[in-house]
Design a protein around this motif. Structure first.
Motif, PDB file in Angstrom:
ATOM      1  N   TYR A 191       0.834  -1.189   0.000  1.00 59.20           N
ATOM      2  CA  TYR A 191       0.000   0.000   0.000  1.00 59.20           C
ATOM      3  C   TYR A 191       0.880   1.255   0.000  1.00 59.20           C
ATOM      4  CZ  TYR A 191       1.242   0.219   4.928  1.00 59.20           C
ATOM      5  OH  TYR A 191       1.934   0.291   6.102  1.00 59.20           O
ATOM      6  N   THR A 192       0.275   2.377  -0.384  1.00 57.47           N
ATOM      7  CA  THR A 192       0.907   3.688  -0.277  1.00 57.47           C
ATOM      8  C   THR A 192      -0.023   4.617   0.471  1.00 57.47           C
ATOM      9  OG1 THR A 192      -0.006   4.364  -2.413  1.00 57.47           O
ATOM     10  CG2 THR A 192       2.206   3.383  -2.423  1.00 57.47           C
ATOM     11  N   LEU A 193       0.554   5.656   1.082  1.00 53.92           N
ATOM     12  CA  LEU A 193      -0.212   6.609   1.874  1.00 53.92           C
ATOM     13  C   LEU A 193      -0.238   7.964   1.177  1.00 53.92           C
ATOM     14  CD1 LEU A 193       1.161   5.719   5.431  1.00 53.92           C
ATOM     15  CD2 LEU A 193      -1.025   5.038   4.433  1.00 53.92           C
ATOM     16  N   SER A 194      -1.367   8.653   1.298  1.00 54.76           N
ATOM     17  CA  SER A 194      -1.498   9.984   0.702  1.00 54.76           C
ATOM     18  C   SER A 194      -2.502  10.786   1.517  1.00 54.76           C
ATOM     19  CB  SER A 194      -1.957   9.885  -0.759  1.00 54.76           C
ATOM     20  OG  SER A 194      -3.236   9.254  -0.835  1.00 54.76           O
ATOM     21  N   ILE A 195      -2.449  12.112   1.314  1.00 52.00           N
ATOM     22  CA  ILE A 195      -3.407  13.005   1.969  1.00 52.00           C
ATOM     23  C   ILE A 195      -4.514  13.328   0.973  1.00 52.00           C
ATOM     24  CG2 ILE A 195      -3.749  15.303   2.953  1.00 52.00           C
ATOM     25  CD1 ILE A 195      -0.926  15.164   4.040  1.00 52.00           C
ATOM     26  N   GLN A 196      -5.748  13.255   1.441  1.00 51.05           N
ATOM     27  CA  GLN A 196      -6.879  13.587   0.584  1.00 51.05           C
ATOM     28  C   GLN A 196      -7.047  15.109   0.549  1.00 51.05           C
ATOM     29  OE1 GLN A 196     -10.625  12.068   1.948  1.00 51.05           O
ATOM     30  NE2 GLN A 196     -11.591  12.236  -0.057  1.00 51.05           N
ATOM     31  N   VAL A 198      -6.313  10.871   5.648  1.00 52.34           N
ATOM     32  CA  VAL A 198      -5.195  10.119   5.083  1.00 52.34           C
ATOM     33  C   VAL A 198      -5.754   8.868   4.413  1.00 52.34           C
ATOM     34  CG1 VAL A 198      -3.042   8.909   5.564  1.00 52.34           C
ATOM     35  CG2 VAL A 198      -3.600  11.023   6.785  1.00 52.34           C
ATOM     36  N   ILE A 199      -5.241   8.546   3.231  1.00 59.58           N
ATOM     37  CA  ILE A 199      -5.738   7.424   2.436  1.00 59.58           C
ATOM     38  C   ILE A 199      -4.623   6.410   2.259  1.00 59.58           C
ATOM     39  CG2 ILE A 199      -6.707   6.742   0.209  1.00 59.58           C
ATOM     40  CD1 ILE A 199      -7.698   9.620  -0.105  1.00 59.58           C
ATOM     41  N   CYS A 200      -4.963   5.109   2.463  1.00 59.35           N
ATOM     42  CA  CYS A 200      -4.056   4.030   2.067  1.00 59.35           C
ATOM     43  C   CYS A 200      -4.627   3.421   0.791  1.00 59.35           C
ATOM     44  CB  CYS A 200      -3.903   2.978   3.165  1.00 59.35           C
ATOM     45  SG  CYS A 200      -5.395   2.015   3.501  1.00 59.35           S
ATOM     46  N   THR A 201      -3.771   3.174  -0.182  1.00 62.06           N
ATOM     47  CA  THR A 201      -4.188   2.625  -1.470  1.00 62.06           C
ATOM     48  C   THR A 201      -3.361   1.376  -1.742  1.00 62.06           C
ATOM     49  OG1 THR A 201      -4.671   4.868  -2.256  1.00 62.06           O
ATOM     50  CG2 THR A 201      -4.519   3.111  -3.904  1.00 62.06           C
ATOM     51  N   ASP A 202      -4.030   0.203  -1.906  1.00 61.43           N
ATOM     52  CA  ASP A 202      -3.274  -1.024  -2.151  1.00 61.43           C
ATOM     53  C   ASP A 202      -3.014  -1.199  -3.634  1.00 61.43           C
ATOM     54  OD1 ASP A 202      -5.607  -1.981  -3.274  1.00 61.43           O
ATOM     55  OD2 ASP A 202      -6.130  -3.265  -1.572  1.00 61.43           O
TER      56      ASP A 202
END
Length: 767
Positions: free
Chosen positions: A475-480, A520-524
């Motif tokens: 996964y990666t992390l990002s700010i919405q 904060v979003i995790c995207t697999d």
């Protein structure tokens, strides 16, 4: 000749022989007579000491006394005189023992002499009889023993005697072939028995004959003999009524019914044991009494499913056995229900909703009047709650959330019964198909904080723990980022989750928010996403020093002011927030004056004592510091010049008309302020505009009646003048209550003192 001290010495002895002569009268008589003496005597080898072997008597015709002695035989014999005329020959000592093998007889001589010297002799021969070994009376040549003979059975009684009645014993000396199955024990003093022991069983097929050698011994000899033991083979039992057949109605035959009574005979054993060796088809519903041979059923036969059973019955005598067949025919047999569409396998998505039916059983019951019940078991058992089965609709449904990563397959076994017979288990294999599942945070909201900093700084680690049910998924992390400006001020490391500033962040005077929320979003790898909220708090950094509105202040207190009167409110500002913006004031007197003037921590400059002691024009300068409460504390600085000036008021009252003339202290001009002079220098480009404004101001001022009228008087600047203080009422001074106007005599700089005076306004303090 003797050798005395090494010397040879000869001694001569003279022997004298004397001859005596006597005259004797010769008398003639008869010798003694020995009577009843056997000239041959037999003695056993084991004759004991002092045993009498012969007696005799002696007489003398002349009536003379007689004495006898015994010669020969060494020390083995002696002559005992029982009376004057009776003698006995005894075995004096047999400690050395008679031994026929070395000396078979002894020659003895008896001599009897009377007092007259007449003597008679007689010879006796003592023959030694050899000792005899025990006698085995009529030993058998052979005995027959069945291979079924049990342990400790007596095989034969043996009679043994000893001619001399000596102590004796018998024992087995050899068994051929070697075996521990036999023993020889004494029964009575002369009877010995042969026994069969239990350590080994007899087996005709292996050893049909044994040779038992035994010996009986006493202290003088041993007798040996042989006993042949012939093993006879076992005769197997014989069934009397098998093969046999029994017929029963399955629907009406209750448990424990006598189905058949098996009988058998055995010629060499009366003890027979019965058992069921096998059942075809395999079943445990029949049993046999091991002693009586009665066959019974262990359950009601209405539950059975087969119409014919073949039972293999075994009977044994302990050595051999015989098998027979019993055929059981059942009528009115029940038919068990069945599941027609199992065994089977199906696949189910892991995202299948709870409550969804995934399979329906098809059950067939030939007997329409029977009620069918279905039972099942799930493997693994700890996941059994994930499925449910409706016995009415026969549907199997999902009863929870399936997870491929936790359990990828299940096995469900079904069994159906009509209450009498069952079938199964039938197997349904369920394979769970994997689907991409979103990553997720361990919490829905996190909290983090930092201090204001420049872009790329202010590192914050909320401690994200992100999981994904999909094995091996990343996964990666990002700010919405959204319409909310707050989210645009930050950036996040896609791997570590560390949040930093995207801008130079400063919370001073509300430039940026001091707190807010980030999504904060995790995207697999399958683009499935999970979200969490991060509450961010940004604390102020003490990076701004307090600032005064002016770089310098000039104050002109007059004789009309009293102690505790405030002459200036300092109001420095600090662009920071919170404690960093709180200010404490302090000053340092450059030329004295602290006695007359004081500065409170909150910025009040007030009269500390009566100013009448000062001379007009007396000036004091103070360096003021505004110190904030940050760490480290920062300081802003200004100066205050305090010039004591006289304020004069004159009142004239004529007899006829009351005229009031007010003379005011000359107001300070613009250039009286050092700070303004500095400003003029710095603002030279605005000088023309300022001069025009001053000219216009003077013009307007002089147009007023008496506006430009100036009265002058000569007053020595250094002369002390006691001011007239109309209505000098004083109030108490509360130092600590700065905000209460009731603590002051009058509000400073208000321009009002008493009702009968007018005062030219002093410059208002800069707040």
């Amino acid at each position: 000749m003797w050798d005395v001290e090494g010397k040879k010495t000869r001694m001569s002895v003279t022997v004298f022989v004397l001859t005596f002569f006597s005259t004797t009268q010769l008398i003639c008589g008869s010798p003694p007579d020995i009577q009843d003496l056997n000239f041959t005597v037999s003695v056993d080898e084991n004759t004991e000491t002092l045993t009498t072997i012969e007696t005799f008597s002696v007489s003398d015709p002349d009536g003379d006394s007689v004495s006898c002695n015994l010669a020969g035989g060494g020390t083995l014999f002696n002559l005992y005189s029982a009376s004057a005329t009776s003698y006995a020959i005894n075995v004096l000592s047999n400690s050395a023992g008679f031994n026929y093998d070395f000396t078979a007889s002894y020659a003895l001589s008896v001599n009897c002499t009377d007092i007259n010297g007449e003597s008679t002799s007689a010879s006796i021969q003592v023959d030694i009889n050899p000792d005899q070994a025990p006698t085995i009376t009529h030993p058998p040549s052979a005995v027959k023993v069945s291979e079924n003979t049990v342990a400790l059975t007596s095989l034969y009684n043996l009679t043994v005697t000893d001619p001399e009645d000596d102590p004796m014993y018998c024992n087995l000396t050899n068994v051929n072939p070697s075996s521990n199955s036999f023993a020889m024990w004494i029964a009575t003093s002369s009877v010995y028995r042969f026994y069969l022991l239990g350590s080994q069983r007899l087996d005709y097929s292996t050893v049909p004959l044994y040779t038992l050698r035994f010996a009986c011994s006493d202290s003088w000899g041993t007798s040996t003999s042989t006993l042949i033991v012939e093993i006879t083979p076992n005769m197997y039992p014989v069934f009397s009524n098998l093969p046999g057949t029994a017929t029963f109605s399955a629907s009406s035959t209750g448990v424990g019914t006598s189905i058949f009574n098996v009988t058998a005979t055995d010629v060499d054993s009366s003890t027979l044991t019965y058992s069921i060796e096998a059942s075809n088809p395999s079943s445990s519903i029949f049993q046999i009494n091991s002693v009586t041979g009665v066959v019974t059923n262990t359950q009601h036969l209405k539950y059975v499913l087969n119409s014919v059973y073949y039972l293999t019955i075994k009977v044994t005598d302990g050595k051999g056995s015989t098998n027979g067949t019993l055929t059981i025919i059942l009528t009115n047999v029940n038919t068990a229900p069945t599941i027609q569409n199992l065994d089977n396998s199906i696949s189910v998505l892991e995202t299948t909703a709870s409550g969804s039916a995934i399979y329906t059983l098809v059950i067939v019951e030939p007997n329409a009047y029977d009620t069918v019940t279905t039972s099942y078991s799930i493997t693994p058992a700890d996941k059994s709650s994930l499925f449910s089965f409706d016995p009415t609709t026969l549907k199997l449904s999902v009863n929870g959330t399936l997870d491929y990563e936790t359990q990828s397959s299940f096995t469900i076994k079904f069994t159906v019964t009509d209450g009498k017979a069952s079938s199964g288990p039938y197997t349904l294999t369920i394979t769970i198909k994997d689907e991409n599942e979103a990553c997720f945070f361990d919490r829905t909201k996190y909290f983090t904080s930092t201090y204001e900093a420049s872009a790329g700084m202010g590192s914050m680690d909320p401690g994200f723990i992100v999981s994904d049910h999909d094995n091996g998924d990343t996964y990666t992390l990002s700010i919405q980022y959204s319409a909310s400006v707050f989210s645009n001020y930050f950036k996040i490391d896609s791997a570590s989750g560390i949040i930093t500033f995207a801008v130079d962040y400063n919370v001073d005077q509300g430039a940026y928010p001091s707190s807010g929320n980030l999504n904060v979003i995790c995207t697999d790898t399958g683009n499935a996403m999970g979200t969490a909220t991060v509450s961010v708090s940004i604390y102020d950094t003490n990076d701004n020093a307090p600032e005064f509105p002016q770089i310098a202040y000039v104050l002109y207190p007059s004789q009309y002011l009293n102690p505790s009167d405030v002459i200036l409110y300092l109001a420095a500002t600090d662009k920071d927030s919170g404690d960093n913006a709180k200010i404490t004031y302090t000053w340092t007197a450059q030329m004295g004056g602290s006695t007359y003037y004081q500065l409170s921590a909150t910025g009040r400059v007030y009269i500390a004592r009566d100013l009448s002691d000062l001379s007009y024009g007396q000036t004091y300068q103070f360096v003021v510091q505004a110190i904030d409460h940050g760490s480290p504390a920062l300081t802003g600085t200004t100066t205050i010049d305090i010039i004591y000036r006289q304020s004069i008021t004159t009142t004239t009252t004529p007899n006829t008309t009351t005229v009031t003339t007010t003379t005011t202290t000359k107001a300070p001009t613009f250039l009286d302020y050092p700070a303004n002079i500095a400003m003029v220098v710095l603002m030279c480009l605005m000088a023309l505009a300022l001069l025009s404004f001053l000219a216009y101001y003077l013009y307007k001022y002089c147009k007023k009646p008496g506006g430009c009228k100036i009265k002058s008087w000569k007053t020595p600047m250094n002369k002390s003048v006691s001011p007239t203080k109309p209505n000098p009422t004083k109030t108490s001074f509360d130092f600590w209550n700065e905000t209460s106007d009731s603590n002051f005599k009058s509000k400073p700089f208000s321009g009002k003192r008493n009702s009968n005076e007018t005062k030219i306004p002093m410059p208002a303090p800069v707040l």
